[in-house]
Scaffold this motif. Structure first.
Motif, PDB file in Angstrom:
ATOM      1  N   HIS A  43      -8.883-126.850  -5.161  1.00 27.19           N
ATOM      2  CA  HIS A  43      -8.664-127.317  -6.533  1.00 27.19           C
ATOM      3  C   HIS A  43      -8.648-126.138  -7.483  1.00 27.19           C
ATOM      4  O   HIS A  43      -9.409-125.195  -7.319  1.00 27.19           O
ATOM      5  N   HIS A  44      -7.784-126.207  -8.477  1.00 20.39           N
ATOM      6  CA  HIS A  44      -7.791-125.197  -9.530  1.00 20.39           C
ATOM      7  C   HIS A  44      -7.187-125.827 -10.776  1.00 20.39           C
ATOM      8  O   HIS A  44      -6.031-126.268 -10.741  1.00 20.39           O
ATOM      9  N   GLU A  45      -7.967-125.875 -11.827  1.00 18.84           N
ATOM     10  CA  GLU A  45      -7.556-126.540 -13.068  1.00 18.84           C
ATOM     11  C   GLU A  45      -6.966-127.921 -12.754  1.00 18.84           C
ATOM     12  O   GLU A  45      -7.658-128.722 -12.124  1.00 18.84           O
ATOM     13  N   ILE A  47      -4.596-128.719 -10.695  1.00 14.96           N
ATOM     14  CA  ILE A  47      -3.893-128.772  -9.410  1.00 14.96           C
ATOM     15  C   ILE A  47      -4.827-129.044  -8.241  1.00 14.96           C
ATOM     16  O   ILE A  47      -5.907-128.456  -8.147  1.00 14.96           O
ATOM     17  N   LEU A  49      -4.455-128.744  -4.144  1.00 17.30           N
ATOM     18  CA  LEU A  49      -3.587-128.258  -3.064  1.00 17.30           C
ATOM     19  C   LEU A  49      -4.152-128.768  -1.750  1.00 17.30           C
ATOM     20  O   LEU A  49      -5.344-128.625  -1.483  1.00 17.30           O
ATOM     21  N   SER A  66       1.044-130.020  -3.263  1.00 15.84           N
ATOM     22  CA  SER A  66       0.258-129.823  -4.475  1.00 15.84           C
ATOM     23  C   SER A  66       0.472-131.002  -5.397  1.00 15.84           C
ATOM     24  O   SER A  66       1.572-131.539  -5.506  1.00 15.84           O
ATOM     25  N   ASN A  68      -0.266-132.479  -9.301  1.00 10.15           N
ATOM     26  CA  ASN A  68      -0.705-132.307 -10.684  1.00 10.15           C
ATOM     27  C   ASN A  68      -0.226-133.501 -11.505  1.00 10.15           C
ATOM     28  O   ASN A  68       0.942-133.584 -11.887  1.00 10.15           O
ATOM     29  N   ASN A  71       2.064-133.358 -14.644  1.00 15.44           N
ATOM     30  CA  ASN A  71       3.479-132.965 -14.605  1.00 15.44           C
ATOM     31  C   ASN A  71       4.407-134.020 -15.197  1.00 15.44           C
ATOM     32  O   ASN A  71       5.445-133.685 -15.777  1.00 15.44           O
ATOM     33  N   LYS A  76       8.358-133.537 -14.872  1.00 15.54           N
ATOM     34  CA  LYS A  76       8.423-132.949 -13.527  1.00 15.54           C
ATOM     35  C   LYS A  76       7.687-133.869 -12.548  1.00 15.54           C
ATOM     36  O   LYS A  76       6.803-134.628 -12.947  1.00 15.54           O
ATOM     37  N   TYR A  80       4.514-131.878  -5.299  1.00 15.53           N
ATOM     38  CA  TYR A  80       5.489-130.994  -4.649  1.00 15.53           C
ATOM     39  C   TYR A  80       4.999-130.738  -3.230  1.00 15.53           C
ATOM     40  O   TYR A  80       3.800-130.578  -3.009  1.00 15.53           O
TER      41      TYR A  80
END
Lengths: 319, 319
Positions: A43-45, A47, A49, A66, A68, A71, A76, A80
């Motif tokens: 995890h990061h902010e 996101i 993964l 990933s 988010n 998005n 978006k 992804y």
């Protein structure tokens, strides 16, 4: 190394062949001829993964996904994905596939295996709740395993429902697409009901008489706090068929009924038992729940790779 | 999505710019502005698969490396790697890079940072022990940080040594390449000695008078049972500089001296302290040990990606 993008995958696959690949995956699962480490979450902010490797005899692969949710606000996709497929003997990377298309196709075929092994062979009426990419793919794959005449569709969002029905009609011109005004009428009209939503609460009325005699396929819930099917279902069924044993704690559609005592652990059975032995569940009411696993991705990626090579599809690059 | 293969990476990078990217990585490390989950190891038959993700502010990436030592017997590389670089805001995959070339380039620049921050500025004689791809890249990057006149090379395998010396001479026509007949004479002739072997025992004589006054760079040992530097070194140095704190238990070049009491834990210090504060170690004898980390891969991949876009290098694909 071969690159297969979203459109190439969409145009390449045949539903029957993907279904065969998924059945090979279920047999490999049953014979335990694979190695699938626990997937890795980072995890990061905003996101998340997910790294999902799996080894089989001929190939191994890693799906990188990933997520988010923010998005969508900037137009978006929230998810992804990409899949790297490698030769199992040398480790050489041989293909990169679009992960979203791969996931949609393999999940469509996993849902259809549920229909094939647990619903009436004569089922002509399919119901789809949820109008995302998954609902669309489930509808297409259902037609590969049953003599589908009508597909009933429902979503709380009327605009999305109308669009979805129109696209599905274009894709399946020989099938009648019927938009329903409630999940209740959809269930009434359908032999097989596929739930492909991101709901946290059941999307079908909690009424045993409505549910009796039907086959339910749960696709959407992949977290313990997500749920699509109502309590009443568990008074009608003998077993829950699952694509992987992890489903019992990963999905609220099984974890919640287990917690409430509506379902016993021994009633949760891997559908690979049916597939490997070519037996079929003929219960009046049935439920198959899928959460997915990397083994499916590897087998379907292998199939797509081999077909693409044969038909000269995709972009060859020298990495 | 941009694809950068081995040759494109080799022709694209400038040593000075990669060094700048590695210094940015050390500063990010020092400021703790990154997220690097423990790398994931998976094993299947002869293959080890390593998945190494790392997040930074602008980009995140995952390096996938597979190792099969048996490949050399069939004339294939034992290591294959690929790196997927993603946008940190959306998660969108934006580049796929050859992992072997990326690793070689970033490790060359990490070794050169060790030289830059811990050796005499006037160092003209570089010694390279080990004649693999890493020895080659270390030699090239050393020339970017010191006024190198001579490179002394040594390997136990005379045939490989001759080939290596010839290739290096071709790559660096203005530098004199001297093949040495022992590591002892190599150390005598050199100001900076770079070890890039897969040895399990020290490759340099255990003699403090031979080692005194020189700068040692350890590249090869990345497992506790691998070691390149001898015990005597630790009687001459005040600190061991490391690229990551993991080096203390990942590499036998630090783990063994710690175990033997030749080195104290407090003497093992991150070189990022020097880089971030632009200070230099002026000790008579110095030692920098690198084991690598995914943060370097992300920063160097980001640099290569941005330069490739600017110079219109690589293959654009639509995934």
């Amino acid at each position: 190394m071969l690159i297969l993008n979203q459109n190439q995958i969409k145009n390449l696959f045949s539903s029957h062949e993907v279904l065969e690949a998924i059945e090979r995956a279920f047999k490999i699962f049953h014979e335990n001829k694979f190695e699938m480490p626990d997937r890795m979450h980072a995890h990061h902010e905003d996101i998340t993964l997910l790294l999902m490797p799996c080894f089989t005899e001929g190939f191994f692969g890693t799906k990188l996904v990933s997520v988010n949710p923010k998005n969508t606000a900037i137009g978006k996709p929230s998810i992804y994905g990409s899949m790297i497929l490698n030769d199992s003997k040398t480790g050489e990377p041989i293909a990169l596939l679009n992960g979203a298309a791969l996931t949609a196709v393999r999940t469509g075929a996993v849902g259809a295996s549920g229909i094939k092994y647990t619903s009436k062979e004569s089922a002509q009426n399919i119901g789809i709740i949820g109008t995302g990419i998954q609902g669309f793919t489930q509808a297409i794959f259902a037609c590969a395993v049953r003599p589908v005449k009508k597909i009933h569709v429902f979503d709380l969002n009327e605009e999305k429902l109308a669009e979805f029905a129109a696209s599905l009609q274009e894709k399946l011109p020989e099938v009648e697409i019927c938009s329903q005004t409630s999940s209740e009428t959809l269930v009434k009209e359908s032999d097989v009901i596929i739930c492909a939503t991101s709901a946290n609460e059941p999307v079908i009325p909690d009424d045993p008489e409505l549910l009796r005699g039907k086959c339910f396929i749960g696709i959407g819930s992949y977290k313990p706090n997500m749920r699509e099917l109502p309590d009443a279902l568990f008074s009608l069924i003998e077993n829950v068929w699952v694509d992987t044993p992890f489903a019992a704690f990963e999905s609220g559609d099984i974890a919640k009924p287990l917690e409430k005592g509506l379902l016993g652990e021994k009633q949760v059975k891997p559908i690979s038992n049916l597939v490997a032995n070519e037996t079929y569940d003929s219960s009046e009411t049935s439920f198959f729940k899928s959460v997915g696993m990397a083994l499916f991705d590897v087998l379907v990626a292998e199939y797509l790779y081999q077909k693409a090579i044969k038909e000269n599809i995709g972009t060859q690059i020298d990495l």
